[in-house]
Scaffold this active site. Structure first.
Site, PDB file in Angstrom:
ATOM      1  N   SER A   1     -28.225 -28.665  34.816  1.00 48.17           N
ATOM      2  CA  SER A   1     -28.310 -27.454  33.995  1.00 48.17           C
ATOM      3  C   SER A   1     -28.151 -26.190  34.825  1.00 48.17           C
ATOM      4  O   SER A   1     -28.510 -26.148  35.999  1.00 48.17           O
ATOM      5  CB  SER A   1     -29.663 -27.409  33.290  1.00 48.17           C
ATOM      6  OG  SER A   1     -29.713 -28.439  32.330  1.00 48.17           O
TER       7      SER A   1
ATOM      8  N   TYR B   1     -20.167 -22.721  28.725  1.00 46.12           N
ATOM      9  CA  TYR B   1     -18.802 -22.213  28.608  1.00 46.12           C
ATOM     10  C   TYR B   1     -17.890 -23.058  29.494  1.00 46.12           C
ATOM     11  O   TYR B   1     -18.118 -23.163  30.702  1.00 46.12           O
ATOM     12  CB  TYR B   1     -18.705 -20.739  29.037  1.00 46.12           C
ATOM     13  CG  TYR B   1     -17.266 -20.276  29.114  1.00 46.12           C
ATOM     14  CD1 TYR B   1     -16.461 -20.291  27.972  1.00 46.12           C
ATOM     15  CD2 TYR B   1     -16.689 -19.867  30.322  1.00 46.12           C
ATOM     16  CE1 TYR B   1     -15.128 -19.913  28.036  1.00 46.12           C
ATOM     17  CE2 TYR B   1     -15.362 -19.484  30.383  1.00 46.12           C
ATOM     18  CZ  TYR B   1     -14.584 -19.509  29.237  1.00 46.12           C
ATOM     19  OH  TYR B   1     -13.269 -19.143  29.283  1.00 46.12           O
TER      20      TYR B   1
ATOM     21  N   ARG C   1       1.597   0.118  -5.955  1.00 46.21           N
ATOM     22  CA  ARG C   1       0.240  -0.089  -6.466  1.00 46.21           C
ATOM     23  C   ARG C   1      -0.642  -0.924  -5.517  1.00 46.21           C
ATOM     24  O   ARG C   1      -1.850  -0.986  -5.681  1.00 46.21           O
ATOM     25  CB  ARG C   1       0.312  -0.745  -7.860  1.00 46.21           C
ATOM     26  CG  ARG C   1       0.833   0.200  -8.931  1.00 46.21           C
ATOM     27  CD  ARG C   1       1.266  -0.525 -10.198  1.00 46.21           C
ATOM     28  NE  ARG C   1       2.603  -1.119 -10.076  1.00 46.21           N
ATOM     29  CZ  ARG C   1       3.235  -1.763 -11.053  1.00 46.21           C
ATOM     30  NH1 ARG C   1       2.644  -1.919 -12.223  1.00 46.21           N
ATOM     31  NH2 ARG C   1       4.443  -2.266 -10.863  1.00 46.21           N
TER      32      ARG C   1
ATOM     33  N   ALA D   1      12.716  -6.337  -3.527  1.00 49.17           N
ATOM     34  CA  ALA D   1      13.063  -5.086  -2.852  1.00 49.17           C
ATOM     35  C   ALA D   1      12.017  -4.002  -3.043  1.00 49.17           C
ATOM     36  O   ALA D   1      12.015  -3.005  -2.329  1.00 49.17           O
ATOM     37  CB  ALA D   1      14.419  -4.592  -3.353  1.00 49.17           C
ATOM     38  N   GLY D   2      11.131  -4.198  -4.010  1.00 48.42           N
ATOM     39  CA  GLY D   2      10.170  -3.135  -4.342  1.00 48.42           C
ATOM     40  C   GLY D   2       9.178  -2.906  -3.215  1.00 48.42           C
ATOM     41  O   GLY D   2       8.916  -3.779  -2.397  1.00 48.42           O
TER      42      GLY D   2
ATOM     43  N   GLY E   1      15.485   0.035 -10.053  1.00 46.84           N
ATOM     44  CA  GLY E   1      15.039  -0.800 -11.168  1.00 46.84           C
ATOM     45  C   GLY E   1      15.482  -2.245 -11.025  1.00 46.84           C
ATOM     46  O   GLY E   1      16.344  -2.569 -10.210  1.00 46.84           O
TER      47      GLY E   1
HETATM   48  C1  UD1 Z   1       8.653  -6.390 -14.609  1.00 47.91           C
HETATM   49  C2  UD1 Z   1       9.366  -6.413 -15.962  1.00 47.91           C
HETATM   50  C3  UD1 Z   1       8.321  -6.634 -17.038  1.00 47.91           C
HETATM   51  C4  UD1 Z   1       7.560  -7.919 -16.785  1.00 47.91           C
HETATM   52  C5  UD1 Z   1       6.967  -7.936 -15.372  1.00 47.91           C
HETATM   53  C6  UD1 Z   1       6.426  -9.307 -15.060  1.00 47.91           C
HETATM   54  C7  UD1 Z   1      11.316  -4.923 -15.816  1.00 47.91           C
HETATM   55  C8  UD1 Z   1      11.871  -3.603 -16.183  1.00 47.91           C
HETATM   56  N1  UD1 Z   1      10.054  -5.171 -16.204  1.00 47.91           N
HETATM   57  O1  UD1 Z   1       7.777  -5.284 -14.602  1.00 47.91           O
HETATM   58  O2  UD1 Z   1       8.948  -6.704 -18.338  1.00 47.91           O
HETATM   59  O3  UD1 Z   1       6.532  -8.073 -17.743  1.00 47.91           O
HETATM   60  O4  UD1 Z   1       7.981  -7.632 -14.391  1.00 47.91           O
HETATM   61  O5  UD1 Z   1       5.738  -9.356 -13.847  1.00 47.91           O
HETATM   62  O6  UD1 Z   1      12.015  -5.723 -15.239  1.00 47.91           O
HETATM   63  N2  UD1 Z   1      12.195  -4.871  -7.761  1.00 47.91           N
HETATM   64  C9  UD1 Z   1      13.317  -4.705  -6.992  1.00 47.91           C
HETATM   65  N3  UD1 Z   1      14.019  -3.567  -7.074  1.00 47.91           N
HETATM   66  C10 UD1 Z   1      13.694  -2.559  -7.931  1.00 47.91           C
HETATM   67  C11 UD1 Z   1      12.536  -2.730  -8.733  1.00 47.91           C
HETATM   68  C12 UD1 Z   1      11.810  -3.907  -8.625  1.00 47.91           C
HETATM   69  O7  UD1 Z   1      13.661  -5.605  -6.203  1.00 47.91           O
HETATM   70  O8  UD1 Z   1      14.410  -1.556  -7.961  1.00 47.91           O
HETATM   71  C13 UD1 Z   1      11.439  -6.126  -7.640  1.00 47.91           C
HETATM   72  C14 UD1 Z   1      10.027  -5.939  -7.162  1.00 47.91           C
HETATM   73  O9  UD1 Z   1       9.950  -6.072  -5.754  1.00 47.91           O
HETATM   74  C15 UD1 Z   1       9.266  -7.075  -7.863  1.00 47.91           C
HETATM   75  C16 UD1 Z   1      10.102  -7.318  -9.116  1.00 47.91           C
HETATM   76  O10 UD1 Z   1      11.351  -6.705  -8.900  1.00 47.91           O
HETATM   77  O11 UD1 Z   1       9.258  -8.251  -7.086  1.00 47.91           O
HETATM   78  C17 UD1 Z   1       9.454  -6.750 -10.363  1.00 47.91           C
HETATM   79  O12 UD1 Z   1       9.297  -5.341 -10.186  1.00 47.91           O
HETATM   80  P1  UD1 Z   1       7.993  -4.587 -10.630  1.00 47.91           P
HETATM   81  O13 UD1 Z   1       8.131  -3.166 -10.299  1.00 47.91           O
HETATM   82  O14 UD1 Z   1       6.798  -5.300 -10.158  1.00 47.91           O
HETATM   83  O15 UD1 Z   1       8.138  -4.758 -12.219  1.00 47.91           O
HETATM   84  P2  UD1 Z   1       6.985  -4.744 -13.289  1.00 47.91           P
HETATM   85  O16 UD1 Z   1       6.559  -3.353 -13.553  1.00 47.91           O
HETATM   86  O17 UD1 Z   1       5.930  -5.706 -12.917  1.00 47.91           O
HETATM   87 CA    CA Z   2       5.500  -6.946 -11.141  1.00 48.80          CA
END
Ligand code: UD1
Ligand code: CA
Length: 462
Positions: A405, A366, A16, A11-12, A78
């Site tokens: 040709s 062509y 970055r 969902a993220g 989160g």
């Molecule tokens: C997360 C872990 C971290 C781990 C790392 C490994 C947590 C708090 N931290 O950090 O310990 O070392 O992954 O790669 O879990 N996502 C959602 N909804 C949200 C937030 C995130 O679906 O509200 C999804 C993102 O799309 C992604 C995954 O969860 O696919 C991980 O999220 P991301 O923000 O990349 O977490 P990291 O900071 O990498």
């Molecule tokens: Ca990640």
């Protein structure tokens, strides 16, 4: 067999990545990251797969289609909050649930199976997949007590110096007892540096309840790599590329320089085919056995039969039959079908055209919107004139035809079998069987014209 469920976090937004494209849809060797993850999850045969979608939900759903169920996380609060969105779909399920991030494209089903086995052996309610990172920056750290038992996971932003120095990291993959997971998630708060509901806090919550939490440390950090930015995307792509290339070499394909050969996941290549450096093979490209793919060639969704020679050329959505050859520097565009033992030389372009067996198109031609028979010789610089500025037209050429040709074949037109087109002709009318067509002004020689030229009196020209 224990009932098995899977949750994929996707969902993220992937801030970055600094991209218009949602993070999990970024491609690694030709497939979106989330596709790689789902493919490996599928190989473990779970009863339910739920993908958590939010940013770009429709795009992710469109892409993955019926391979997964979906739960919407409207606001990204989160990873813990994300998993909780699957509660309605999964809370009544028995057995275990694996949680995987959509941004860890290199993980394999074999590793997931090892995680399940470890979880089972330890009788744990939760098992974290961990790895030792050369540089743990950005990952959650695994904090163990004096006797090595896992106590908690601390995120980079919440870590003190001692915790930050730990190089055992959370890969973001976990195996949970399903019902225990959803109970614990309700106790997760957002009191941390990022104000997020961390899935990782479930570890501490379960520990406090006296549950067993295990950590399976996978031997290969590379495979656990999470992709948060373009630097990691390139690094993950490099690892995946090596994996793909190694597999082809195991199958009997010669890669002259595997570090500089770019093959996407969906490509198949027969044995004893030789692939030179800087070749790019994309999409659903299929290459037979005993072929040669020369340096710098790019093939996209191409179908190449056995014994085909390709020299520095580009082939897109086109097909070459057995024993044909092309190049250097020629281009097959969509819907070109090249017959057996056909020769296409240099600087030729073929589009939406069928070329019969043994026909030769050697230089600078062509051929667009045309059907050519067998055993034709297409001379240098022949152009199939297929476009009148408004519509495209088709030309048909029979077999055993000689096209001199620099001829223009102006479509629509029919050229029958056993015909001969004189060099430099502009063919606008049909040519009947066994005829010779010549369509150019006759040459006239003007005798003694030299004297009329201004240079005639110039000493240098005498
Ligand atoms: C997360 C872990 C971290 C781990 C790392 C490994 C947590 C708090 N931290 O950090 O310990 O070392 O992954 O790669 O879990 N996502 C959602 N909804 C949200 C937030 C995130 O679906 O509200 C999804 C993102 O799309 C992604 C995954 O969860 O696919 C991980 O999220 P991301 O923000 O990349 O977490 P990291 O900071 O990498
Ligand atoms: Ca990640």
């Amino acid at each position: 067999m224990v009932n098995k469920n899977a949750i994929i976090l996707a969902a993220g937004k992937g801030t970055r990545m600094k991209s218009k494209l949602y993070k999990v849809l970024h491609e690694v060797c030709g497939r979106p990251m989330v596709d790689h993850v789902l493919t490996q999850v599928e190989r473990t045969n779970p009863t339910n797969i739920v993908t958590i979608v939010g940013h770009g939900a429709e795009k992710v759903k469109d892409y993955l289609g019926g391979r997964s169920q979906y739960a919407l996380q409207a606001e990204q609060l989160g990873t813990g909050h994300a998993v909780l969105q699957a509660e309605a779909l999964l809370k009544d399920e028995d057995g275990i649930t694996i949680v995987v991030s959509g941004d860890t494209p290199l993980l394999t089903a074999e590793t997931f199976e090892k995680l399940f086995a470890y979880h089972h052996d330890k009788g744990a309610k939760a098992t974290i997949l961990t790895a030792t990172a050369p540089d743990p920056t950005g990952y959650g750290r695994i904090i163990r007590n004096d006797i090595g038992i896992v106590e908690k996971i601390v995120e980079q932003k919440d870590a003190n110096d001692k915790e930050a120095a730990v190089n055992e990291i959370n890969t973001g993959v976990y195996c949970f007892d399903n019902q225990t997971l959803f109970q614990a998630l309700h106790e997760v708060t957002n009191k941390n540096a990022q104000g997020e509901y961390y899935l990782t806090d479930v570890v501490e919550i379960l520990k406090k309840k006296g549950e067993i939490v295990a950590a399976y440390r996978m031997p290969n950090f590379e495979e656990s790599m999470g992709v948060n930015d373009r630097i990691a995307l390139a690094a993950a792509t490099k690892v995946m590329r090596k994996r793909i290339n190694t597999e082809h070499m195991r199958n009997g394909v010669t890669l002259i320089d595997p570090d500089n050969t770019y093959i996407e996941v969906g490509v198949t290549i027969g044995n004893d085919t030789i692939v030179e450096p800087n070749v790019v093979l994309k999409g659903n490209t299929i290459i037979g056995s005993d072929c040669f793919v020369g340096a710098g060639s790019t093939l996209i969704d191409a179908t190449i039969e056995d014994n085909v020679q390709i020299t520095s050329s580009m082939i897109e959505s086109a097909m070459m039959h057995t024993g044909a050859n092309i190049g250097p520097n020629s281009h097959l565009r969509p819907n070109a079908e090249i017959g057996e033992a056909v020769h296409i030389g240099n600087f030729c372009e073929v589009k939406n055209a069928k070329i019969g067996d043994r026909t030769k198109i050697g230089h600078l031609s062509y051929v667009g919107d045309a059907t050519l028979g067998t055993d034709i010789n297409v001379g240098c610089g022949v152009v199939f004139v297929n476009y009148d500025g408004v519509a495209k037209h088709h030309a048909n050429v029979g077999s055993h035809v000689f096209i001199g040709s620099n001829s223009n074949i102006v479509a629509p037109v029919e050229i029958a079998d056993h015909t001969f087109i004189a060099a430099g002709s502009t063919i606008t009318d049909d040519v009947p069987e066994k005829a010779m067509a010549i369509a150019r002004a006759r040459q006239t020689n003007k005798a003694n014209y030299w004297a009329k030229l201004p240079v005639a009196n110039d000493e240098e020209w005498q």
